[in-house]
Design a protein around this motif. Sequence first.
Motif, PDB file in Angstrom:
ATOM      1  N   ILE A 156       0.699  -1.220  -0.008  1.00 53.06           N
ATOM      2  CA  ILE A 156      -0.155   0.103  -0.021  1.00 53.06           C
ATOM      3  C   ILE A 156       0.690   1.300  -0.009  1.00 53.06           C
ATOM      4  CG2 ILE A 156      -1.680   1.472   1.373  1.00 53.06           C
ATOM      5  CD1 ILE A 156      -2.928  -1.402   2.213  1.00 53.06           C
ATOM      6  N   PRO A 157       1.927   1.301   0.932  1.00 55.57           N
ATOM      7  CA  PRO A 157       2.541   2.676   0.791  1.00 55.57           C
ATOM      8  C   PRO A 157       3.506   2.843  -0.389  1.00 55.57           C
ATOM      9  CG  PRO A 157       3.349   1.218   2.617  1.00 55.57           C
ATOM     10  CD  PRO A 157       2.084   0.595   2.017  1.00 55.57           C
ATOM     11  N   THR A 158       4.012   1.741  -0.974  1.00 56.53           N
ATOM     12  CA  THR A 158       4.927   1.637  -2.011  1.00 56.53           C
ATOM     13  C   THR A 158       4.293   2.039  -3.377  1.00 56.53           C
ATOM     14  OG1 THR A 158       6.314  -0.300  -1.129  1.00 56.53           O
ATOM     15  CG2 THR A 158       6.397   0.146  -3.479  1.00 56.53           C
ATOM     16  N   LEU A 159       2.942   1.759  -3.325  1.00 58.30           N
ATOM     17  CA  LEU A 159       2.102   2.059  -4.507  1.00 58.30           C
ATOM     18  C   LEU A 159       1.703   3.637  -4.162  1.00 58.30           C
ATOM     19  CD1 LEU A 159      -0.139  -1.001  -5.568  1.00 58.30           C
ATOM     20  CD2 LEU A 159       1.985  -0.137  -6.388  1.00 58.30           C
ATOM     21  N   TRP A 160       1.437   4.052  -2.965  1.00 61.97           N
ATOM     22  CA  TRP A 160       0.548   5.228  -2.711  1.00 61.97           C
ATOM     23  C   TRP A 160       1.837   6.122  -3.119  1.00 61.97           C
ATOM     24  CZ3 TRP A 160       1.992   9.124   0.812  1.00 61.97           C
ATOM     25  CH2 TRP A 160       1.103  10.129   0.882  1.00 61.97           C
ATOM     26  N   SER A 161       3.072   5.892  -2.604  1.00 59.62           N
ATOM     27  CA  SER A 161       4.200   7.025  -3.023  1.00 59.62           C
ATOM     28  C   SER A 161       4.438   7.333  -4.631  1.00 59.62           C
ATOM     29  CB  SER A 161       5.451   6.583  -2.199  1.00 59.62           C
ATOM     30  OG  SER A 161       5.937   5.447  -2.830  1.00 59.62           O
ATOM     31  N   PRO A 336      -3.441  10.422   4.801  1.00 58.97           N
ATOM     32  CA  PRO A 336      -3.098   9.704   3.690  1.00 58.97           C
ATOM     33  C   PRO A 336      -3.426   8.330   3.655  1.00 58.97           C
ATOM     34  CG  PRO A 336      -1.318  11.001   4.667  1.00 58.97           C
ATOM     35  CD  PRO A 336      -2.554  10.875   5.707  1.00 58.97           C
ATOM     36  N   TYR A 337      -3.653   7.478   2.745  1.00 56.09           N
ATOM     37  CA  TYR A 337      -4.550   6.182   2.520  1.00 56.09           C
ATOM     38  C   TYR A 337      -3.599   5.286   3.377  1.00 56.09           C
ATOM     39  CZ  TYR A 337      -5.835   1.721   0.779  1.00 56.09           C
ATOM     40  OH  TYR A 337      -6.278   0.254   1.032  1.00 56.09           O
TER      41      TYR A 337
END
Length: 508
Positions: A156-161, A336-337
């Motif tokens: 999730i954080p890898t894609l979001w960034s 943030p998501y």
Amino acid sequence: MLFSSFPAILLSLLAPFTVALPYIFTRAVDDFTSLVPRAADVQRQLGPLLSKGASLYFPGNSQYENLTDRWSAYAKPTIAVVLEPENSQDVATTVTFANKVGMPFLAVNKGHGSTSTIGKLRNGIEIHIRALNKIVIAKDGNSAAVGGGIYNGELIPTLWSNGKASASGSCDCVGLMGAGLGGGHGRYEGFYGLLSDNIIDAEVVLASGSMVTVSPNSHSDLWWGLRGAGHNFGIVTQFTLKIHDYPVSHWYFAIFIFTQDKLEAMVTQVNKMMGNGGQPKELMNYFVYAWNPAISTTEPIIELIIMYIGPKSDAEKYTAPFFDLKPIFTNDSSIPYPEIGHATGLGVTDFSCAHGYSRIQYPVGLLTYNVTATRQVYDLFKNTTVETPGFNLSTVAFEGYSVEGMKAIPAASSAYAHREDNILASILAVYPPDPSLDAAAAVFGKQVRNLLHAGQPGRPLNAYVNYAHGDETPEMMYGYEPWRLERLRSLKGKYDPDGRFNWYNPFV
């Protein structure tokens, strides 16, 4: 020693063959148990076949203890050796080795599989795939190559960034593909469907030890079964996942805590908000029954969480009726998501992810909430946890994702069988490991499941396979249409005729 009871002359005759056949006298004690192999034999035979970066761990080693620790202490498998592979080939090599010497094996990422059927594995090889944890976003930005060892809280954080989002599970500490093999419900379900609906292709180690690419154009028959019943067919070492530009960077959430006297009014309003599966794709909710001693030591609380993919101003028409019910506690924010998991109690550092407890789960799929049944379950939950304080860490959870994206996918397109369900309900009995409580926990779980199921007369009992306890029938987990199990069993006969992948809620 393995040969200590044999005459010396027989040992001398066997000696030339012990390297090639280190477990020549290994035999099945029952359907699930093999004799414990010697660590030295496994190290000598399997070690040289593996990559330099692969590792083997045995009982007594601290890393062995870490890697065999599981989310649930209930019905744990017994592991003779742990492999940490460097690459996919190490996984294939280990499966081939296990077949040769007659050892069972189990692929593990974050160790969240809690079905009782896993506990039937004895003296096996744990293939711990966490090291296969790369995420590579394609140049066109429409897909990502994802290692089989990735978990939700990494993806999730890898894609979001990178301005991206995808279907995933909701709990940050759960392995991504473990959820996807059984379907994979999650917060973006309204947009993109289930996690399994978003897999483009998968690199799979089969029961034979061979490695194949599974996709609509390669092993297309297995492609169908892998998405919804995949635990029964192979080990996914890498897969390609559909990704998307995220709709918004920040999500709004609101937390409400109610006392039990507001239960009926709250559930009625949740039904209205969900519209029998018609809620907007941006809107989702879940609520739980749980003990919170900081609020009440005499009765469980009801905690409702509403999440919205968008700003607070757009969500207010959905949250306002719940503020009007005068909850005893509220908290809302836009964040943030990647922070949503922890904000709603499902982050890697939250109790929901903690190891060291026995957990027994019983699920049931619902169309809508029967208000009377939810009251009955609350009363049962209160009475049982008061009578048995060891269960006061337990929860009853009701997950209400938007189902718009999921229902846009044809029901026959994959092995996931329960697209008609709108709600995922389950009891999770949680308690410090104590075998004397196991039977009572199972009774507790079945009672909750039965009450919820009885609240929807005429419907079959649908059990989400990733939450299933292990006592369910194959039809409950994999569908009641006869053609579904016929097709799955045909695939099983083709790809795993010896049942090497029968440890996770099997259908044969």
